[in-house]
Design a protein around this motif. Structure first.
Motif, PDB file in Angstrom:
ATOM      1  N   PRO A  91       0.807  -1.220   0.000  1.00 25.18           N
ATOM      2  CA  PRO A  91       0.000   0.000   0.000  1.00 25.18           C
ATOM      3  C   PRO A  91       0.843   1.273   0.000  1.00 25.18           C
ATOM      4  CG  PRO A  91      -0.947  -1.595   1.519  1.00 25.18           C
ATOM      5  CD  PRO A  91       0.354  -2.163   1.049  1.00 25.18           C
ATOM      6  N   GLU A  92       1.914   1.272   0.769  1.00 27.32           N
ATOM      7  CA  GLU A  92       2.779   2.452   0.837  1.00 27.32           C
ATOM      8  C   GLU A  92       3.399   2.774  -0.521  1.00 27.32           C
ATOM      9  OE1 GLU A  92       2.603   0.527   4.873  1.00 27.32           O
ATOM     10  OE2 GLU A  92       2.906  -0.178   2.822  1.00 27.32           O
ATOM     11  N   THR A  93       3.729   1.735  -1.277  1.00 28.47           N
ATOM     12  CA  THR A  93       4.334   1.936  -2.600  1.00 28.47           C
ATOM     13  C   THR A  93       3.307   2.493  -3.581  1.00 28.47           C
ATOM     14  OG1 THR A  93       5.847   0.090  -2.158  1.00 28.47           O
ATOM     15  CG2 THR A  93       5.640   0.810  -4.441  1.00 28.47           C
ATOM     16  N   VAL A  94       2.087   1.978  -3.531  1.00 29.72           N
ATOM     17  CA  VAL A  94       1.017   2.492  -4.394  1.00 29.72           C
ATOM     18  C   VAL A  94       0.788   3.973  -4.123  1.00 29.72           C
ATOM     19  CG1 VAL A  94      -1.442   2.356  -4.979  1.00 29.72           C
ATOM     20  CG2 VAL A  94      -0.125   0.250  -4.610  1.00 29.72           C
ATOM     21  N   VAL A  95       0.678   4.325  -2.854  1.00 30.78           N
ATOM     22  CA  VAL A  95       0.423   5.720  -2.480  1.00 30.78           C
ATOM     23  C   VAL A  95       1.590   6.615  -2.892  1.00 30.78           C
ATOM     24  CG1 VAL A  95       0.023   7.302  -0.563  1.00 30.78           C
ATOM     25  CG2 VAL A  95      -1.133   5.091  -0.604  1.00 30.78           C
ATOM     26  N   LYS A  96       2.800   6.141  -2.693  1.00 36.51           N
ATOM     27  CA  LYS A  96       3.992   6.915  -3.074  1.00 36.51           C
ATOM     28  C   LYS A  96       4.002   7.182  -4.583  1.00 36.51           C
ATOM     29  CE  LYS A  96       9.085   6.581  -2.826  1.00 36.51           C
ATOM     30  NZ  LYS A  96       9.386   7.896  -2.233  1.00 36.51           N
ATOM     31  N   LEU A  97       3.692   6.160  -5.363  1.00 36.02           N
ATOM     32  CA  LEU A  97       3.661   6.311  -6.821  1.00 36.02           C
ATOM     33  C   LEU A  97       2.563   7.280  -7.260  1.00 36.02           C
ATOM     34  CD1 LEU A  97       4.340   2.604  -7.760  1.00 36.02           C
ATOM     35  CD2 LEU A  97       5.682   4.536  -8.610  1.00 36.02           C
ATOM     36  N   CYS A  98       1.366   7.123  -6.680  1.00 38.69           N
ATOM     37  CA  CYS A  98       0.246   7.988  -7.066  1.00 38.69           C
ATOM     38  C   CYS A  98       0.466   9.428  -6.600  1.00 38.69           C
ATOM     39  CB  CYS A  98      -1.062   7.450  -6.498  1.00 38.69           C
ATOM     40  SG  CYS A  98      -1.647   5.936  -7.294  1.00 38.69           S
ATOM     41  N   THR A  99       1.270   9.615  -5.576  1.00 40.24           N
ATOM     42  CA  THR A  99       1.550  10.947  -5.050  1.00 40.24           C
ATOM     43  C   THR A  99       2.684  11.632  -5.808  1.00 40.24           C
ATOM     44  OG1 THR A  99       0.845  10.261  -2.829  1.00 40.24           O
ATOM     45  CG2 THR A  99       2.188  12.252  -2.973  1.00 40.24           C
ATOM     46  N   GLU A 100       3.722  10.861  -6.148  1.00 37.39           N
ATOM     47  CA  GLU A 100       4.943  11.461  -6.691  1.00 37.39           C
ATOM     48  C   GLU A 100       5.037  11.418  -8.212  1.00 37.39           C
ATOM     49  OE1 GLU A 100       8.263   9.687  -4.700  1.00 37.39           O
ATOM     50  OE2 GLU A 100       7.646  10.400  -2.723  1.00 37.39           O
ATOM     51  N   VAL A 101       4.272  10.533  -8.863  1.00 42.26           N
ATOM     52  CA  VAL A 101       4.321  10.428 -10.326  1.00 42.26           C
ATOM     53  C   VAL A 101       2.982  10.929 -10.871  1.00 42.26           C
ATOM     54  CG1 VAL A 101       4.754   8.941 -12.304  1.00 42.26           C
ATOM     55  CG2 VAL A 101       5.866   8.440 -10.112  1.00 42.26           C
ATOM     56  N   GLU A 102       3.031  12.032 -11.587  1.00 42.62           N
ATOM     57  CA  GLU A 102       1.813  12.771 -11.930  1.00 42.62           C
ATOM     58  C   GLU A 102       0.758  11.931 -12.638  1.00 42.62           C
ATOM     59  OE1 GLU A 102       0.488  16.904 -14.214  1.00 42.62           O
ATOM     60  OE2 GLU A 102       2.571  16.234 -14.257  1.00 42.62           O
TER      61      GLU A 102
END
Length: 294
Positions: free
Chosen positions: A147-158
């Motif tokens: 979950p943390e990786t999904v959120v990081k990707l959705c937050t940091e990669v436009e």
């Protein structure tokens, strides 16, 4: 804004008896889906047997789908791979055809670390401008996106906007949505969990069931979004026996059998997939009759 809301069909790729893609039947399937209220078409995913398509076939099916849909509903192309360079190639080519989004499966077999997954998905997303939906299906890939990786990707990669969650792990999905802060568009990757994931804030489903029951799958979502949660739940529960039958053997073996029983010409499976066991075919046919689609 989400790439789509509601029921997107993970459409099969029909094959002729000689193993070639049957574009005539594929066109008929696309029209059938649109006529019956499907909200999006996801082409060349797991259900579309993408792993047995050549790169040329893979891209040609995507191009053909975009042309046939002609902007009537969104088309999301499965362009993931366990090789980052291959995923970049398929994704950039699909973007040229005018797809509305991409579905990127977790790199299979490699079993990348979470750091590796982040770098892989970011590299592919950075190569295109269209929205990207991650696809978490650890039962098939041997690798789970945390979950943390999904959120990081959705937050940091436009342009990474969401995830198709097919882990079946509701606790993990609850954790994901608790961390998401509205930044993750969640789609159910399991037909038996559509309403539960909508209740967690999901945008819809990427569905195998919709191949054979597009109107009913659409209604599970439409009722929920219209505020008829009880109606959505009732439709979800009514579909469970058929969902179970559609996954009694590995997908897409049963759904292709179901489409052939409906006379929709899904054709053969490409090896190493094979025809389903007769006893399971009997159970599938009964489930389809009980559900009212045969």
């Amino acid at each position: 804004m989400a790439v789509f809301t509601g029921a997107g069909v993970a459409i099969v790729t029909p094959f002729k008896d000689n193993g070639e893609v049957d574009y005539e039947k594929f066109a008929e399937m696309v029209e059938y889906q649109i006529e019956n209220g499907t909200d999006a078409i996801i082409v060349c995913g797991t259900t579309g047997e993408s792993s047995t398509l050549t790169h040329e076939e893979h891209l040609d099916v995507i191009r053909y789908c975009v042309e046939k849909v002609n902007g009537r509903i969104p088309v999301i192309a499965g362009t993931g791979s366990n090789c980052t360079d291959t995923a970049v190639y398929l994704s950039t080519e699909a973007e040229k055809y005018g797809v509305d989004g991409l579905l990127l499966v977790t790199p299979y077999y490699n079993k990348a670390t979470q750091k590796g997954l982040y770098q892989h998905f970011k590299a592919v997303a950075d190569s295109v401008k269209v929205p990207v939906i991650l696809y978490n299906v650890p039962s098939r890939t041997g690798c789970n996106i945390a979950p943390e990786t999904v959120v990081k990707l959705c937050t940091e990669v436009e342009n990474i906007v969401g995830v198709k969650e097919a882990s079946g792990n509701l606790s993990q999905i609850v954790k994901l949505m608790s961390l998401a802060d509205g930044k993750v568009d969640l789609y159910s990757g399991n037909d038996d969990q559509i309403t539960p994931l909508l209740a967690l804030g999901g945008k819809g489903v990427i569905s195998v069931l919709s191949n054979v029951a597009p109107r009913q799958t659409h209604e599970i979502c439409a009722k929920f979004f219209a505020g008829d949660v009880a109606g959505s739940c009732a439709e979800q529960l009514r579909a469970i026996p058929l969902c179970n039958a559609l996954f009694c053997e590995v997908n897409p073996i049963p759904v292709k059998k179901a489409l052939n029983l409906q006379g929709r010409g899904a054709g053969i499976l490409r090896m190493p997939l094979c025809e389903m066991e007769e006893e399971n075919a009997v159970k599938l046919e009964k489930a389809m009759k009980d559900y009212g689609i045969l």
